[in-house]
Design an enzyme around this catalytic site. Structure first.
Site, PDB file in Angstrom:
ATOM      1  N   HIS A 108     -34.481  40.778  56.899  1.00 15.81           N
ATOM      2  CA  HIS A 108     -33.394  39.668  56.784  1.00 15.81           C
ATOM      3  C   HIS A 108     -33.484  38.587  57.959  1.00 15.81           C
ATOM      4  O   HIS A 108     -32.759  37.664  57.920  1.00 15.81           O
ATOM      5  CB  HIS A 108     -31.978  40.673  57.048  1.00 15.81           C
ATOM      6  N   THR A 115     -45.763  48.155  45.362  1.00 18.77           N
ATOM      7  CA  THR A 115     -45.827  49.596  45.158  1.00 18.77           C
ATOM      8  C   THR A 115     -45.411  50.443  44.164  1.00 18.77           C
ATOM      9  O   THR A 115     -44.524  49.983  43.629  1.00 18.77           O
ATOM     10  CB  THR A 115     -45.528  50.397  46.457  1.00 18.77           C
TER      11      THR A 115
END
Length: 535
Positions: free
Chosen positions: A506, A454
């Site tokens: 994560h 993006t």
């Protein structure tokens, strides 16, 4: 020989579609690649075109029916063939005597049928009456919102011309005219909630213009008091009234092009674009005020105006998905900065030659996509996705590029970017951007990405935290290129720098891999020759 007209191949996530609109009837001639029918899924509307020139001989799936992937919808005959009418001349000749014997009865029934087809009210001036209904919504969509009426009561329209737009939480659906004629009554105003196949309005064939208008009142006004509203000396259509309120405009400065000087939605749009109807601090003229005018009165000193508009369904869906991503993923972001000097010098040196050779401009996205593709090969965890309790490792790189449109953010996907040239990347991004703004992207073009990029820098963003696009596990954020003093070989130099951000899940990616992934992109961009030498 008849040719089958089949539904498109649906993606795996789409179980079935609904026949939304047949643009041709049996017996109509069609040209090759001409639009015949539209299939509506839970995300997009797919167009089915004629595989060859000919005549529509048979319709096997009527409007509103659910169809499967590649199901036969109809059949196409040779040009000039009349579908379904071939046996009529023979039937007539075989039954001439019987027809003559029953002629009186048929005359009576014909008169009765003629009387039955006459409109109930003489004010419509049209022929057969139709109910204008909302499309059949997929099972995943419960209701929609009437976003706008493109035509008003009495306004002449052609068959298949757009009457209204229904906004759902995924797409905006168009409701078209069933025949030539005009609307005689609007039952669902703009902003109202409607269910699948709800009646939106009444439509009369052959009506339009003066014939479809209510009888004029004694004052000479030919407006519909139930829909239009008078503000001062101006007459506003419902859609125009809503847009005037949203943009806080001075109605007296807008010229109406509708019948009797009525202000239409198009007139307000022109005024907004030209900026000629902005309110001033002058007090409003006395007289002619109504409750809507009072609410839109020019602001005076000490006032703090507010405006409340409903959130679109597409925006609501985007909001839910972004919140869901933050709630379900253990999302962290790591930052770095890249010296864009080498890429900018390379671009300045070859941009003219590149344009002549490939008929497209050389931008920055091509370098970033190629750098990300190489980094994804080195760090397969970043290119993986999470499916429930499973990890899916992808042996290819399909990179989505976020595109901003008026209706919201969409992410079309470039396939197999590792094998694409920079010119192919640039052409693909330009094509995606144009079709995204026109609403022409297909559902298959926005599914299946393994990584997303993006670019907030085109809007001036210096640094941001991008949000992961599930089920992907990482996203790269680009930002504004800004000159900053940097220490280079023991000296301070002004260099064109860009902050980069990688947000990652994560649960899947360790911090070490995320940092090294971003450093790899940085190194490839600061020395573009590495992209060519694969080092």
């Amino acid at each position: 020989m008849a040719t089958d007209i089949k539904a498109p191949s649906f993606p795996e996530s789409v179980a079935e579609g609904t026949v939304a609109t047949w643009h041709k009837k049996p017996g109509d001639s069609v040209e090759r690649d001409e639009l015949i029918v539209e299939i509506e899924t839970d995300k997009v509307v797919l167009e089915v075109v004629a595989p060859e020139a000919g005549t529509l001989a048979e319709v096997l799936a009527e409007e509103g029916e659910s169809v499967q992937s590649e199901q036969v919808l109809g059949r196409l005959g040779e040009a000039g063939a009349q579908g379904g009418d071939d046996k009529k001349p023979d039937a007539k000749s075989d039954n001439d005597e019987k027809t003559d014997q029953t002629k009186p009865d048929q005359t009576k029934s014909g008169e009765a049928k003629s009387d039955k087809e006459k409109p109930a009210s003489g004010s419509t001036g049209g022929g057969k009456q139709h109910e204008v209904k909302a499309p059949s919504f997929p099972e995943s969509i419960q209701e929609g919102t009437v976003a706008s009426w493109q035509k008003q009561v009495g306004e002449a329209v052609k068959r298949d011309e757009v009457l209204a737009e229904i906004e759902t939480d995924k797409v905006v659906l168009e409701v078209v005219a069933p025949a030539d004629g005009a609307l005689t009554e609007i039952k669902a105003e703009e902003g109202s909630q409607v269910e699948s196949e709800a009646v939106l309005a009444m439509f009369a064939e052959g009506a339009g213009g003066d014939a479809a208008q209510p009888e004029p009142s004694a004052s000479g006004d030919d407006t519909d008091d139930s829909a239009d509203e008078t503000v001062g000396e101006k007459i506003l259509a419902p859609a125009a009234r809503k847009m005037v309120a949203e943009n806080d405009l001075d109605v007296s400065k807008i010229e109406g092009t509708g019948k009797g000087g009525r202000i239409l939605k198009e007139d307000v749009q022109k005024a907004v674009k030209a900026g000629t109807a902005t309110k001033t601090s002058q007090p409003s003229k006395p007289g002619g005020a109504v409750k809507q005018a009072a609410a839109a009165a020019p602001a005076v000193e000490g006032e703090r105006p507010e405006k409340r508009v409903p959130m679109s369904r597409l925006r609501q869906t985007i909001a839910k998905r972004l919140v869901q991503a933050q709630q379900t993923a253990a999302m962290l972001t790591t930052y770095n900065e890249v010296d864009m000097g080498a890429v900018m010098d390379l671009r300045a040196q070859y941009k003219d030659t590149f344009l002549k050779a490939h008929d497209t401009k050389l931008g920055f996205m091509g370098f970033f996509v190629k750098a990300a593709s190489e980094a994804l090969k080195r760090f397969p965890d970043v290119n993986a996705s999470i499916d429930g309790t499973d990890i899916v490792y992808h042996g290819y790189q399909d990179i989505g590029v976020a595109v901003s449109t008026d209706r919201g953010l969409v992410v079309p996907v470039l396939r197999d970017t590792d094998s694409m040239k920079i010119a192919d990347v640039e052409k693909g991004i330009v094509d995606f951007g144009k079709r995204a703004r026109d609403g022409k992207l297909g559902i298959d073009e926005m599914q299946g990405g393994t990584f997303t990029i993006t670019n907030g820098g085109i809007f001036g963003s210096l640094m941001s935290t991008p949000i992961i696009n599930p089920p992907q596990t990482a996203i790269l954020g680009m930002h504004k290129i800004q000159e900053r003093p940097m220490a280079v070989n023991g000296k301070v130099e002004i260099r064109p720098m860009m902050y980069l951000a990688v947000s990652y899940d994560h649960r899947m990616i360790d911090g070490k891999d995320a940092v090294q992934f971003l450093v790899t992109i940085k190194e490839l961009l600061e020395d573009p020759a590495r992209l060519l030498l694969d080092v």
